[in-house]
Design a protein around this motif. Structure first.
Motif, PDB file in Angstrom:
ATOM      1  N   SER A  80      44.906  47.310  43.820  1.00 27.20           N
ATOM      2  CA  SER A  80      46.309  47.440  43.353  1.00 27.20           C
ATOM      3  C   SER A  80      46.831  46.765  44.488  1.00 27.20           C
ATOM      4  O   SER A  80      47.407  47.553  45.466  1.00 27.20           O
ATOM      5  CB  SER A  80      46.600  48.815  43.185  1.00 27.20           C
ATOM      6  N   LEU A  81      47.158  45.434  44.534  1.00 29.54           N
ATOM      7  CA  LEU A  81      47.740  44.568  45.495  1.00 29.54           C
ATOM      8  C   LEU A  81      48.402  43.463  44.923  1.00 29.54           C
ATOM      9  O   LEU A  81      48.191  42.711  43.887  1.00 29.54           O
ATOM     10  CB  LEU A  81      46.665  44.140  46.197  1.00 29.54           C
ATOM     11  N   PRO A  82      49.717  43.227  45.370  1.00 34.02           N
ATOM     12  CA  PRO A  82      50.265  42.063  44.910  1.00 34.02           C
ATOM     13  C   PRO A  82      49.636  40.791  44.988  1.00 34.02           C
ATOM     14  O   PRO A  82      49.080  40.636  46.166  1.00 34.02           O
ATOM     15  CB  PRO A  82      51.708  42.166  45.493  1.00 34.02           C
ATOM     16  N   PRO A  83      49.991  39.704  44.243  1.00 35.46           N
ATOM     17  CA  PRO A  83      49.093  38.340  44.452  1.00 35.46           C
ATOM     18  C   PRO A  83      49.329  37.861  45.730  1.00 35.46           C
ATOM     19  O   PRO A  83      48.428  37.330  46.589  1.00 35.46           O
ATOM     20  CB  PRO A  83      49.761  37.339  43.217  1.00 35.46           C
ATOM     21  N   GLU A  84      50.519  38.071  46.176  1.00 36.97           N
ATOM     22  CA  GLU A  84      50.726  37.457  47.747  1.00 36.97           C
ATOM     23  C   GLU A  84      50.098  38.000  48.819  1.00 36.97           C
ATOM     24  O   GLU A  84      49.986  37.505  49.952  1.00 36.97           O
ATOM     25  CB  GLU A  84      52.349  37.424  47.993  1.00 36.97           C
ATOM     26  N   ASP A  85      49.634  39.272  48.575  1.00 38.39           N
ATOM     27  CA  ASP A  85      48.965  39.923  49.708  1.00 38.39           C
ATOM     28  C   ASP A  85      47.255  40.022  49.446  1.00 38.39           C
ATOM     29  O   ASP A  85      46.737  40.288  50.524  1.00 38.39           O
ATOM     30  CB  ASP A  85      49.384  41.446  49.823  1.00 38.39           C
ATOM     31  N   ALA A  86      46.941  39.475  48.562  1.00 44.11           N
ATOM     32  CA  ALA A  86      45.589  39.333  48.027  1.00 44.11           C
ATOM     33  C   ALA A  86      45.058  38.257  48.653  1.00 44.11           C
ATOM     34  O   ALA A  86      43.732  38.376  49.108  1.00 44.11           O
ATOM     35  CB  ALA A  86      45.358  39.325  46.591  1.00 44.11           C
ATOM     36  N   LEU A 131      37.430  40.021  42.203  1.00 37.47           N
ATOM     37  CA  LEU A 131      38.655  40.541  41.946  1.00 37.47           C
ATOM     38  C   LEU A 131      39.817  39.858  42.879  1.00 37.47           C
ATOM     39  O   LEU A 131      41.077  39.802  42.095  1.00 37.47           O
ATOM     40  CB  LEU A 131      38.814  41.976  42.246  1.00 37.47           C
ATOM     41  N   CYS A 132      39.843  39.660  44.167  1.00 40.07           N
ATOM     42  CA  CYS A 132      40.945  38.907  44.794  1.00 40.07           C
ATOM     43  C   CYS A 132      41.502  37.721  44.172  1.00 40.07           C
ATOM     44  O   CYS A 132      42.590  37.372  43.875  1.00 40.07           O
ATOM     45  CB  CYS A 132      40.409  38.902  46.269  1.00 40.07           C
ATOM     46  N   GLN A 133      40.459  37.066  43.680  1.00 39.94           N
ATOM     47  CA  GLN A 133      40.438  35.499  43.074  1.00 39.94           C
ATOM     48  C   GLN A 133      41.311  35.771  41.896  1.00 39.94           C
ATOM     49  O   GLN A 133      42.244  34.746  41.612  1.00 39.94           O
ATOM     50  CB  GLN A 133      39.163  34.663  42.885  1.00 39.94           C
ATOM     51  N   GLN A 134      40.987  36.612  41.052  1.00 40.63           N
ATOM     52  CA  GLN A 134      41.605  37.128  39.910  1.00 40.63           C
ATOM     53  C   GLN A 134      42.963  37.306  40.065  1.00 40.63           C
ATOM     54  O   GLN A 134      44.196  37.074  39.444  1.00 40.63           O
ATOM     55  CB  GLN A 134      41.033  38.084  38.862  1.00 40.63           C
ATOM     56  N   THR A 135      43.344  38.211  40.990  1.00 43.93           N
ATOM     57  CA  THR A 135      44.716  38.730  41.282  1.00 43.93           C
ATOM     58  C   THR A 135      45.604  37.665  41.840  1.00 43.93           C
ATOM     59  O   THR A 135      46.740  37.664  41.490  1.00 43.93           O
ATOM     60  CB  THR A 135      44.545  39.773  42.295  1.00 43.93           C
ATOM     61  N   ILE A 136      45.135  36.738  42.774  1.00 46.32           N
ATOM     62  CA  ILE A 136      45.827  35.608  43.336  1.00 46.32           C
ATOM     63  C   ILE A 136      46.012  34.604  42.274  1.00 46.32           C
ATOM     64  O   ILE A 136      47.168  34.280  42.583  1.00 46.32           O
ATOM     65  CB  ILE A 136      44.793  34.964  44.587  1.00 46.32           C
ATOM     66  N   LYS A 137      45.181  34.458  41.289  1.00 45.56           N
ATOM     67  CA  LYS A 137      45.816  33.536  40.120  1.00 45.56           C
ATOM     68  C   LYS A 137      47.003  33.889  39.531  1.00 45.56           C
ATOM     69  O   LYS A 137      47.854  33.121  39.241  1.00 45.56           O
ATOM     70  CB  LYS A 137      44.663  33.690  38.976  1.00 45.56           C
TER      71      LYS A 137
END
Length: 536
Positions: free
Chosen positions: A439-445, A463-469
């Motif tokens: 649970s982290l906004p894309p900009e912090d991932a 998971l980080c890559q999916q969030t950053i996208k």
């Protein structure tokens, strides 16, 4: 699988559908799953908290599955399905009903004049009947129905169809009706499908690389092939070349798709404005649809309506098309919290576009219990100090979940100071070990991607890559591409590269492009040239 609709309360808010006016508030509180269907939204199937299945309504063609064709304003039990966990459901215009269970079984019942039940006959079925022909050892994960044909997706990515085939909607290459399930081959032979959908007389499948294959009736351009000719076998939509589609949704004769960039495209019939283009002209090619420049995370349509809906990353819900007799030609911002309410309140008929479902929360699973205990100082035996703040955890769980902690944590450790990573990043990492999600906004991932690389946490890295996208834009695409290269995140690197190519003019004018590392710039230009990005 179909999306699951979750509410914070331990009940479904089904009262917006008129069919539920027959039921008391006490009865509604017991419902855990529901699907409203039929030509007037006058039939409903629902599952209670003790996993009993009931149906009520006008019972056209025996579509309630209760053994007769009698109308009923009182719920009647479907004994065949009681105790079986229904995971997805779809319905046709007859109506006929197709459901899949958690065990991967398929049951059908209702109207069958065109063999849409897949049982080898053209006789209506008044009771749910399991369909197993050609499906032995196959686990069904998704179902979809057109007007009078049916389609399923298996866990190994195979697509099977049966039923009415006057326009090639079963994809067999002919126009003969198909009485039993048969695998759709042709262009799909060596493809792994991940999502399926049906319009009234057409079928669609998304495969794992994001390509969309279509077949069946095309009189309104709903196949997106640039013409209006019917297609008897699967054909890839060439106009979506270079665009990676995640999901497809079909209306009566129009189509919506959602890409991995959160972009939406539409095509097909548009007499009610259901494409969201601002006019009412049909489109035979995919056209981009924008909703206030926000990323779209969900699209909604169903083959019995000319209505479209979408939900954005900012939780805003839009609707367009036929809405209570009006034609809304551009996405209109609603006050709803979910796309389901659009169909309950504005679609004609008032049906559900998917199976509604909520899980009871009176019993905490192991995963829920662990999540509850994260950063709970009451019984934690270890604290991490990051940026002057404490995060409370349990040594045994960290050792079980992470190789790094298994090797470095000692029995006497009580406080560990962390200086390499920020508090939000390290807290998100520790929370991931408790919840298996981030649970982290894309900009912090990006910082969490750095940590995942350092700790060699492969799943966390994915998971980080999916969030950053989800946070990519023209302004930060180059920075994200640089980070992907730095941390050897191949999936993210490919995604960022494709985004840059698709938005090349704006990206090359961004400050990030001007400040790009020389070697990265050289490699980017070389790779972009190979895919023809600089051709006139």
């Amino acid at each position: 699988m179909q999306y699951i609709f979750l509410l914070k309360q331990n009940m479904l808010d089904v009262g917006k559908w008129p069919i539920f006016a027959f039921r008391s508030p006490e009865e509604l509180k017991l419902i855990r799953q529901a699907c409203v269907f039929g030509s007037a939204g006058n039939e409903v199937l629902y599952v209670t908290e003790n996993n009993e299945v009931f149906a009520l309504g006008t019972n056209c063609s025996g579509c309630l599955g209760v053994g007769d064709t009698q109308n009923s304003v009182e719920p009647r039990r479907l004994d065949t399905l009681c105790g079986k966990k229904i995971t997805c459901l779809s319905y046709g215009s007859g109506p006929h009903v197709v459901v899949a269970t958690a065990e991967g079984e398929v049951y059908t019942w209702g109207h069958n004049a065109y063999s849409q039940l897949g049982n080898g006959t053209t006789n209506n079925s008044l009771l749910p009947c399991q369909i197993s022909t050609n499906l032995v050892n196959k686990k069904v994960t998704e179902v979809a129905c057109g007007s009078h044909h049916s389609m399923i997706l298996t866990s190994d990515g195979e697509v099977y169809t049966w039923g009415y085939n006057n326009s090639g909607q079963v994809g067999s290459g002919s126009t003969a009706n198909q009485a039993i399930p048969r695998r759709v081959t042709s262009c799909l032979q060596n493809k792994i499908a991940v999502n399926i959908a049906c319009g009234q007389m057409c079928s669609m499948a998304v495969v794992e690389n994001g390509e969309v294959y279509v077949w069946g009736y095309n009189g309104n351009g709903q196949l997106g092939l640039g013409n209006s000719g019917n297609q008897p076998t699967p054909c890839r939509i060439a106009a979506l070349q270079g665009i990676r589609v995640q999901r497809v949704a079909c209306g009566y004769a129009h189509t919506l798709v959602l890409t991995d960039e959160g972009q939406m495209y539409a095509w097909g019939a548009n007499s009610y404005g259901q494409l969201g283009t601002g006019n009412r002209s049909n489109q035979s090619y995919p056209v981009p649809i924008t909703v206030d420049k926000d990323r779209v995370i969900e699209i909604a349509a169903c083959h019995s309506a000319h209505t479209s809906a979408a939900k954005t990353q900012g939780s805003q819900v839009y609707m367009w098309g036929q809405c209570r007799g009006q034609s809304i030609t551009l996405p209109y911002l609603t006050h709803f919290a979910c796309t389901d309410d659009v169909f309950a309140c504005f679609a004609t008929p008032a049906v559900t576009w998917r199976l509604l479902s909520v899980e009871p929360d009176d019993h905490l699973t192991v995963a829920q219990s662990l999540k509850k205990e994260f950063d709970n100082p009451d019984n934690a035996d270890l604290r991490f100090q990051v940026d002057g703040k404490y995060i409370h955890v349990h040594k045994v769980l960290l050792k079980i979940r992470c190789d790094h902690f298994r090797s470095v944590l000692g029995n006497n450790d009580e406080i560990i100071e962390i200086s390499e990573f920020s508090y939000p990043v390290y807290r998100a990492f520790l929370e991931y070990l408790y919840t298996d999600s981030i649970s982290l906004p894309p900009e912090d991932a990006i910082g969490l991607l750095d940590l995942a690389t350092f700790y060699q946490e492969k799943r966390l890295k994915r998971l980080c890559q999916q969030t950053i996208k989800q946070g990519i834009s023209e302004d930060n695409a180059i920075a994200l591409l640089s980070a992907a290269v730095k941390y050897e995140a191949k999936e993210l690197e490919e995604f960022c590269f494709r985004f840059c190519i698709n938005h090349l003019t704006v990206v090359t004018q961004s400050p990030g492009f001007a400040e790009m590392d020389h070697d990265l710039l050289k490699n980017f230009i070389s790779k972009a040239s190979r895919v023809g990005a600089f051709k006139n």
